[in-house]
Motif scaffolding. Structure first.
Motif, short mmCIF file in Angstrom:
data_model
loop_
_atom_site.label_atom_id
_atom_site.label_comp_id
_atom_site.label_asym_id
_atom_site.label_seq_id
_atom_site.Cartn_x
_atom_site.Cartn_y
_atom_site.Cartn_z
N SER A 32 -2.34 -14.93 -9.88
CA SER A 32 -2.19 -13.73 -11.02
C SER A 32 -2.98 -12.41 -10.28
CB SER A 32 -2.92 -14.05 -12.19
OG SER A 32 -4.23 -14.24 -12.21
N GLU A 33 -3.85 -12.61 -9.36
CA GLU A 33 -4.86 -11.52 -8.76
C GLU A 33 -3.94 -11.06 -7.51
OE1 GLU A 33 -7.41 -9.99 -10.03
OE2 GLU A 33 -6.94 -11.12 -11.72
N VAL A 34 -3.34 -11.77 -7.04
CA VAL A 34 -2.42 -11.32 -5.55
C VAL A 34 -1.64 -9.94 -6.06
CG1 VAL A 34 -0.55 -12.04 -3.97
CG2 VAL A 34 -2.53 -13.62 -4.78
N PRO A 35 -0.86 -9.86 -6.92
CA PRO A 35 -0.13 -8.63 -7.02
C PRO A 35 -0.86 -7.26 -7.41
CG PRO A 35 0.92 -10.40 -8.45
CD PRO A 35 -0.43 -10.84 -7.80
N LYS A 36 -2.12 -7.66 -7.93
CA LYS A 36 -3.03 -6.56 -8.18
C LYS A 36 -3.76 -5.94 -7.32
CE LYS A 36 -3.77 -8.60 -12.86
NZ LYS A 36 -4.85 -9.35 -13.67
N VAL A 37 -3.73 -6.64 -5.88
CA VAL A 37 -4.64 -6.31 -4.76
C VAL A 37 -3.81 -4.72 -4.24
CG1 VAL A 37 -5.16 -6.52 -2.33
CG2 VAL A 37 -5.33 -8.50 -4.12
N ASP A 38 -4.58 -3.87 -4.02
CA ASP A 38 -4.19 -2.52 -3.53
C ASP A 38 -4.11 -2.68 -1.80
OD1 ASP A 38 -3.35 -0.18 -2.86
OD2 ASP A 38 -5.26 0.91 -3.49
N ALA A 39 -3.16 -3.68 -1.50
CA ALA A 39 -3.30 -3.67 0.03
C ALA A 39 -3.37 -2.68 0.79
CB ALA A 39 -2.03 -4.55 0.30
N ALA A 40 -2.56 -1.39 0.52
CA ALA A 40 -2.51 -0.34 1.43
C ALA A 40 -4.15 0.63 1.37
CB ALA A 40 -1.42 0.58 0.76
N GLY A 41 -4.54 0.52 0.19
CA GLY A 41 -5.88 0.84 -0.01
C GLY A 41 -7.06 0.09 0.61
N GLU A 42 -6.92 -0.97 0.67
CA GLU A 42 -7.76 -1.86 1.34
C GLU A 42 -7.79 -1.67 2.83
OE1 GLU A 42 -10.32 -3.37 -0.03
OE2 GLU A 42 -9.90 -3.10 -2.16
N LEU A 43 -6.36 -1.83 3.27
CA LEU A 43 -6.38 -1.83 4.64
C LEU A 43 -6.46 -0.16 5.29
CD1 LEU A 43 -2.69 -3.86 4.95
CD2 LEU A 43 -5.10 -4.68 5.67
N ALA A 44 -6.35 0.78 4.17
CA ALA A 44 -6.73 2.23 4.72
C ALA A 44 -8.25 2.20 5.18
CB ALA A 44 -6.41 3.21 3.72
N ARG A 45 -9.29 1.50 4.23
CA ARG A 45 -10.46 1.40 4.77
C ARG A 45 -10.86 1.01 5.99
NH1 ARG A 45 -12.96 -2.87 0.53
NH2 ARG A 45 -14.80 -2.03 1.41
N LEU A 46 -9.87 0.25 6.78
CA LEU A 46 -9.88 0.00 8.23
C LEU A 46 -9.44 0.91 9.02
CD1 LEU A 46 -8.98 -3.81 7.84
CD2 LEU A 46 -11.28 -2.96 7.91
N GLY A 47 -8.66 1.89 8.41
CA GLY A 47 -8.07 2.67 9.46
C GLY A 47 -6.95 2.19 10.09
N LEU A 48 -6.15 1.35 9.62
CA LEU A 48 -5.19 0.84 10.43
C LEU A 48 -3.74 1.55 10.47
CD1 LEU A 48 -5.45 -3.17 9.37
CD2 LEU A 48 -5.95 -2.02 11.51
N ASN A 49 -3.59 2.23 9.28
CA ASN A 49 -2.50 2.85 9.22
C ASN A 49 -2.36 4.13 10.28
OD1 ASN A 49 -4.18 2.66 7.19
ND2 ASN A 49 -3.08 3.90 5.77
N GLU A 50 -3.46 4.51 10.73
CA GLU A 50 -3.60 5.47 11.61
C GLU A 50 -3.23 5.19 13.35
OE1 GLU A 50 -7.40 7.20 10.72
OE2 GLU A 50 -6.90 6.84 8.68
N HIS A 51 -3.46 3.96 13.25
CA HIS A 51 -3.43 3.20 14.73
C HIS A 51 -2.45 2.38 14.91
CE1 HIS A 51 -7.11 5.33 15.65
NE2 HIS A 51 -7.50 5.27 14.39
#
Length: 136
Positions: A93-112
């Motif tokens: 039930s927690e899986v859909p609640k994860v803000d994956a984009a937000g969490e991954l943004a903490r790594l700066g992945l989207n920019e690279h």
């Protein structure tokens, strides 16, 4: 809401200043994963929308979500390892609640990541969320 394993990756990324070092780190995470058994590399586990070959094999045991995965591209194997750190062990039930984009943004992945890699990453996240939603 990130897991301890994901928080460790975030901390390691903060320590690594250079993106090339971070890129190698992600690849090393992928290398450290056990390969997915060939018997599990079937159309049902293949993720469409990825430039590389990607397979995700989800499991739900005692209400907890986890998955294994593999890819023919080393960076994508690493991204799978990062997603495993983000999602494995969560209640379904927690899986859909994860803000994956937000969490991954903490790594700066989207920019690279290239546009194709970013699309593939989104496709993997959608598959994970879809499997969890079906099971919930």
């Amino acid at each position: 809401m990130a897991s301890e394993a994901f928080e460790e990756i975030v901390a390691d990324f903060e320590f690594l200043e250079d993106w090339e070092d971070r890129y190698r780190y992600v690849i090393d995470k992928g290398r450290a994963m056990d390969p997915l058994e060939d018997a599990l590399k079937v159309p049902a586990t293949k993720v469409e929308g990825c430039a590389s070959q990607v397979w995700l094999h989800p499991r739900i045991e005692a209400g907890r979500f986890s998955f294994d995965g593999d890819s023919d591209a080393m960076i994508v194997r690493g991204l799978i390892a990062v997603l495993r750190a983000l999602y494995n062990g969560l209640a379904v039930s927690e899986v859909p609640k994860v803000d994956a984009a937000g969490e991954l943004a903490r790594l700066g992945l989207n920019e690279h990541l290239s546009a194709q890699r970013s699309n593939g990453l989104r496709a993997m996240i959608e598959r994970i969320r879809g499997v969890a939603a079906e099971a919930a």
